[in-house]
Design a protein around this motif. Structure first.
Motif, short mmCIF file in Angstrom:
data_model
loop_
_atom_site.label_atom_id
_atom_site.label_comp_id
_atom_site.label_asym_id
_atom_site.label_seq_id
_atom_site.Cartn_x
_atom_site.Cartn_y
_atom_site.Cartn_z
N GLY A 62 0.71 -1.26 -0.08
CA GLY A 62 -0.01 -0.03 -0.09
C GLY A 62 0.90 1.19 -0.05
O GLY A 62 0.31 2.45 -0.26
N LEU A 63 2.00 1.20 0.15
CA LEU A 63 2.90 2.38 0.41
C LEU A 63 3.10 3.22 -1.40
O LEU A 63 3.68 4.11 -1.30
CB LEU A 63 4.18 2.09 0.97
CG LEU A 63 4.28 1.75 2.43
CD1 LEU A 63 5.43 1.28 2.93
CD2 LEU A 63 3.47 2.76 3.27
N HIS A 64 3.18 2.03 -1.96
CA HIS A 64 3.47 2.60 -3.46
C HIS A 64 2.63 1.57 -4.51
O HIS A 64 2.90 0.44 -4.38
CB HIS A 64 5.03 2.60 -3.80
CG HIS A 64 5.53 3.37 -5.09
ND1 HIS A 64 5.18 2.77 -6.35
CD2 HIS A 64 5.97 4.54 -5.26
CE1 HIS A 64 5.49 3.51 -7.21
NE2 HIS A 64 6.14 4.59 -6.66
N PRO A 65 2.20 2.12 -5.43
CA PRO A 65 1.35 1.32 -6.38
C PRO A 65 2.29 0.30 -7.11
O PRO A 65 1.63 -0.60 -7.62
CB PRO A 65 0.85 2.33 -7.56
CG PRO A 65 1.00 3.75 -6.84
CD PRO A 65 2.26 3.70 -5.94
N LEU A 66 3.65 0.47 -7.14
CA LEU A 66 4.40 -0.48 -7.79
C LEU A 66 4.99 -1.69 -7.07
O LEU A 66 5.78 -2.38 -7.40
CB LEU A 66 5.61 0.19 -8.81
CG LEU A 66 4.95 0.96 -10.01
CD1 LEU A 66 6.10 1.76 -10.44
CD2 LEU A 66 4.22 -0.12 -10.65
N PHE A 67 4.91 -1.68 -5.63
CA PHE A 67 5.66 -2.19 -4.72
C PHE A 67 5.22 -3.62 -4.75
O PHE A 67 5.93 -4.63 -4.88
CB PHE A 67 5.46 -1.66 -3.19
CG PHE A 67 6.31 -0.87 -2.67
CD1 PHE A 67 7.44 0.00 -3.67
CD2 PHE A 67 6.39 -0.23 -1.45
CE1 PHE A 67 8.28 0.66 -3.46
CE2 PHE A 67 7.40 0.71 -1.11
CZ PHE A 67 8.17 1.22 -2.09
N GLU A 68 4.09 -4.15 -4.95
CA GLU A 68 3.50 -5.48 -5.11
C GLU A 68 3.94 -5.94 -6.50
O GLU A 68 4.68 -7.12 -6.29
CB GLU A 68 1.90 -5.27 -5.35
CG GLU A 68 1.30 -6.75 -5.20
CD GLU A 68 -0.25 -6.76 -5.29
OE1 GLU A 68 -0.83 -8.01 -5.39
OE2 GLU A 68 -0.86 -5.84 -5.00
N LYS A 69 4.15 -5.24 -7.67
CA LYS A 69 4.70 -6.00 -8.69
C LYS A 69 6.02 -5.99 -8.53
O LYS A 69 6.63 -7.20 -8.72
CB LYS A 69 4.50 -4.97 -9.90
CG LYS A 69 4.91 -5.47 -11.35
CD LYS A 69 4.70 -4.42 -12.29
CE LYS A 69 3.17 -4.74 -13.13
NZ LYS A 69 3.14 -4.05 -14.30
N ALA A 70 6.86 -5.40 -7.70
CA ALA A 70 8.20 -5.46 -7.38
C ALA A 70 8.58 -6.82 -6.64
O ALA A 70 9.36 -7.61 -6.94
CB ALA A 70 8.84 -4.23 -6.66
N PHE A 71 7.83 -6.91 -5.56
CA PHE A 71 8.00 -7.90 -4.68
C PHE A 71 7.51 -9.34 -5.32
O PHE A 71 8.09 -10.32 -4.85
CB PHE A 71 7.13 -7.73 -3.45
CG PHE A 71 8.22 -6.80 -2.37
CD1 PHE A 71 9.26 -7.26 -1.98
CD2 PHE A 71 7.81 -5.49 -2.22
CE1 PHE A 71 10.11 -6.40 -1.10
CE2 PHE A 71 8.36 -4.68 -1.52
CZ PHE A 71 9.70 -5.21 -0.83
N GLU A 72 6.35 -9.10 -6.14
CA GLU A 72 6.03 -10.35 -7.02
C GLU A 72 7.08 -10.77 -7.81
O GLU A 72 7.42 -12.19 -8.09
CB GLU A 72 4.73 -10.22 -7.80
CG GLU A 72 3.53 -10.12 -6.86
CD GLU A 72 2.32 -9.66 -7.62
OE1 GLU A 72 2.33 -9.44 -8.86
OE2 GLU A 72 1.17 -9.95 -7.09
#
Length: 151
Positions: free
Chosen positions: A14-24
């Motif tokens: 939730g801290l940045h819109p691209l963090f989920e994609k980065a960690f995936e």
């Protein structure tokens, strides 16, 4: 600056819109057998670099900041220590901001040090001066660059 275990990465989506994609992207890697090089994950907004580097003494490490990208750094082969000092406290710029490489170095001393081990990550925002690659020997690490403005 944020430090945590990769198992807890979802807490930061939730801290940045691209963090989920980065960690995936990280989750899909065979992290122990990852090869060096750079991968564009989402055009110019998100990229991953696997690098092998020589570690250095704390006194040799220079604080750096970035304006356009957030760094997510993940040690792969051994622990890495990072110096840290808030950008608002940095007062000794070395050569000025290099916009082509999105980096500025400082001669200030870190105010604290944090050691991150394989299986953990550290996130540096543009407000975080950080001095990477402190330790002994050589290391392999993953550096994810996340555009501050993702539009």
């Amino acid at each position: 600056m944020i430090v945590d275990n990769l198992a807890n990465a979802a807490n930061y989506y939730g801290l940045h819109p691209l963090f989920e994609k980065a960690f995936e992207f990280i989750g899909k890697l065979d992290i122990n057998n990852v090869e060096t090089g750079t991968t564009e994950i989402d055009e110019n907004l998100l990229k991953a670099t696997v690098a092998e580097s020589k570690l250095r003494l704390a006194k040799e490490a220079k604080l750096e900041t970035h304006k356009k990208f957030i760094d997510i750094q993940i040690p792969v082969t051994k622990a890495e220590t990072f110096g840290w000092k808030s950008l608002s406290s940095l007062s000794q710029p070395k050569e000025g901001y290099d916009s082509n490489n999105d980096i500025e170095f400082f001669d200030d001393e870190p105010s604290t040090f944090v050691t991150v081990i394989p299986g953990e990550f550290i996130i540096f925002s543009p407000e975080d001066g950080h001095a990477p690659l402190i330790g002994e020997g050589e290391t392999k690490k993953i550096i994810i660059k996340v555009a501050v403005n993702n539009a």
